[in-house]
Design an enzyme around this catalytic site. Structure first.
Site, PDB file in Angstrom:
ATOM      1  N   LYS A  67       0.824  -1.221   0.000  1.00 48.86           N
ATOM      2  CA  LYS A  67       0.000   0.000   0.000  1.00 48.86           C
ATOM      3  C   LYS A  67       0.854   1.265   0.000  1.00 48.86           C
ATOM      4  O   LYS A  67       0.404   2.323  -0.411  1.00 48.86           O
ATOM      5  CB  LYS A  67      -0.965  -0.036   1.173  1.00 48.86           C
ATOM      6  CG  LYS A  67      -1.868  -1.274   1.057  1.00 48.86           C
ATOM      7  CD  LYS A  67      -3.190  -1.121   1.699  1.00 48.86           C
ATOM      8  CE  LYS A  67      -4.197  -2.168   1.280  1.00 48.86           C
ATOM      9  NZ  LYS A  67      -3.881  -3.568   1.593  1.00 48.86           N
TER      10      LYS A  67
HETATM   11  C1  PLP Z   1      -4.537  -4.679   1.050  1.00 50.80           C
HETATM   12  C2  PLP Z   1      -3.788  -5.946   0.992  1.00 50.80           C
HETATM   13  C3  PLP Z   1      -4.135  -6.984   0.084  1.00 50.80           C
HETATM   14  C4  PLP Z   1      -5.335  -6.904  -0.814  1.00 50.80           C
HETATM   15  O1  PLP Z   1      -5.209  -5.899  -1.806  1.00 50.80           O
HETATM   16  P1  PLP Z   1      -6.498  -5.423  -2.619  1.00 50.80           P
HETATM   17  O2  PLP Z   1      -6.019  -4.287  -3.461  1.00 50.80           O
HETATM   18  O3  PLP Z   1      -7.509  -5.017  -1.594  1.00 50.80           O
HETATM   19  O4  PLP Z   1      -6.957  -6.576  -3.427  1.00 50.80           O
HETATM   20  C5  PLP Z   1      -3.323  -8.116   0.036  1.00 50.80           C
HETATM   21  N1  PLP Z   1      -2.262  -8.252   0.854  1.00 50.80           N
HETATM   22  C6  PLP Z   1      -1.914  -7.296   1.750  1.00 50.80           C
HETATM   23  C7  PLP Z   1      -0.731  -7.524   2.632  1.00 50.80           C
HETATM   24  C8  PLP Z   1      -2.648  -6.110   1.847  1.00 50.80           C
HETATM   25  O5  PLP Z   1      -2.288  -5.166   2.742  1.00 50.80           O
END
Ligand code: PLP
Length: 464
Positions: free
Chosen positions: A112
């Site tokens: 993120k």
């Molecule tokens: C947010 C997240 C996901 C999922 O990502 P999306 O974009 O919601 O599909 C997968 N793994 C981790 C570690 C995350 O923080």
């Protein structure tokens, strides 16, 4: 570049407008009016570029001249300078034709950061020019909160309030949020669960009259278009390293809200030779059931070792459905209106198109731990549970023998040590820059599970 809503109920908007809102006014999500398509020669000319340079090439067509090129360059360079690996998104081989794309080298150790480091700076840039201030409000079950706080802590024009369910996030996740310094960052621990937090956020967006008159709320959850945009870049980065455009690749993506994998779908639409996109889910498998059985229906939520994928309904899936419905907003609005009330399916012909692009798997906790142990034994590499789901899905779905498959490693293993110890391995250490995390001072306020408590807190604490 203009952006339109998936429900076709509002006029095209600029990048800046889309950046400063969440949902479109008609309840849909914003998507680019048209996708820029790159030729093989253009893609080839990107080989060997440093990550920030590549990012500029990919995102500029989506932003146009709304942000001056020099300013955009500074934003991108600063954002990725925060990462602890010179390649930003290094690619590691796990087995013959099997790779993992390490997306956990940012300040909060999950993918993120790729978007939220940039989003915080983009907001600051636009708000400074407009001489406007905003309040960011978001709910988190873990990773989004820390990345958003970290990305916005320097913003003079932003006050940020993040809600998390009191006592229901991991110690590392809570510490990562509550130790972020800055007089514009606020953590609220709500006495309720994640859904309660989300409900409060939704209600606050619907009635913003509690805010000072010169403010509005901005959303930083994964429906924010700028987040999707920044995630397109690493699909190009990884594929180029393995020989694109002259070599096709496949990706396996641990999926919750369908944001990350939707970025991969866009990369494919822009001309990157992606053979398969594999939707890797845990026990919360609505997308897997849709792709495999044409069954799009809600079930109950399961708590798993990969909590960032414990999501019942993937909000960004609507963006893909918009294309599947040939960009027919009213038909999509009708489909979404019936969702949750009945079991939905698409036509045979549409389902075939889904299967031509995507494959999927659902991986339970026991298997997740087995894969963590197995990969550690084979390679010495420690996978976080989300990544393990991705690697397992890649192995289950296979692919053609001459196409490399890349699993997205979405978090650092130290963030989710419960699964690692359950796999019989030692608790991994936090990277150097976070080793004193547990000694840092925490700041957060516990509030009742009430909209009023949250809105009064925001009113009392946002800067004048
Ligand atoms: C947010 C997240 C996901 C999922 O990502 P999306 O974009 O919601 O599909 C997968 N793994 C981790 C570690 C995350 O923080």
């Amino acid at each position: 570049m203009k952006y339109i809503s998936t429900r076709s109920g509002c006029s095209p908007q600029s990048f800046e407008d889309v950046l400063l809102t969440g949902l479109a006014p008609d309840g849909g999500l914003f998507v680019p009016e048209e996708l820029p398509v790159l030729t093989a020669d253009e893609i080839r000319s990107y080989q060997g570029l440093a990550y920030p340079e590549l990012a500029l090439k990919i995102i500029t067509p989506f932003i146009g001249d709304e942000i001056p090129a020099g300013d955009l360059r500074a934003i991108i360079e600063e954002s990725y300078a925060e990462f602890d690996h010179p390649e930003v998104a290094p690619l590691t081989q796990l087995a013959e034709n099997e790779w993992m794309l390490e997306l956990y080298h940012g300040p909060t150790l999950a993918f993120k950061d790729f978007a939220l480091q940039v989003l915080g700076r983009l907001l600051e840039h636009v708000l400074t020019r407009k001489d406007q201030r905003v309040v960011i409000l978001g709910a988190t079950s873990g990773d989004t909160g820390s990345a958003a706080l970290e990305g916005c802590r320097h913003s003079a024009h932003v006050d940020i309030f993040i809600l998390h369910p009191h006592g229901r996030v991991s110690d590392v996740q809570r510490k990562q949020m509550t130790t972020v310094t800055g007089n514009n960052v606020f953590n609220l621990a709500v006495k309720g669960n994640f859904d309660d937090c989300q409900r409060i956020v939704k209600a606050a967006f619907a009635d913003q009259s509690f805010l000072p008159t010169d403010r509005q709320l901005v959303a930083v959850n994964s429906i924010n278009w700028a987040r999707i945009l920044m995630q397109i870049v690493y699909y190009f980065s990884a594929a180029l390293k393995l020989g694109a455009p002259d070599q096709a690749v496949s990706f396996s993506v641990p999926t919750g809200n369908f944001g990350d994998i939707y970025a991969g779908y866009l990369a494919k639409g822009m001309g990157l030779p992606i053979e398969r996109l594999i939707v890797a889910t845990n026990k919360n498998d609505i997308l897997h059931r849709f792709i495999h059985n044409n069954d799009y229906s809600v079930t109950d939520l399961s708590e798993t070792f990969s909590p960032s994928m414990d999501i019942l309904v993937s909000s960004n899936f609507e963006r893909y459905l918009f294309d599947l419905f040939d960009r027919d907003g009213p038909t999509l609005a009708d489909f979404m209106g019936r969702f949750g009330k009945q079991t939905l399916c698409v036509s045979e012909q549409q389902w075939q198109r889904v299967k031509d692009c995507f494959d999927s798997a659902s991986v339970d906790d026991a298997t997740t731990c087995e894969v963590i142990a197995e990969v550690f034994q084979q390679t010495g590499k420690l996978l976080d549970p989300h990544t393990a789901v991705g690697v397992k899905a890649a192995r289950d779905c296979g692919g053609s023998a001459d196409t490399p498959i890349i699993a997205l490693a979405t978090a650092h293993p130290a963030k989710f040590s419960e699964a690692i110890t359950s796999a019989g391995l030692k608790t991994p250490e936090l990277p150097v820059q976070l080793q004193d995390l547990f000694e840092r001072e925490e700041r957060y306020s516990v509030v009742a599970n009430e909209l009023d408590e949250v809105t009064s807190f925001i009113k009392a604490h946002c800067r004048r």
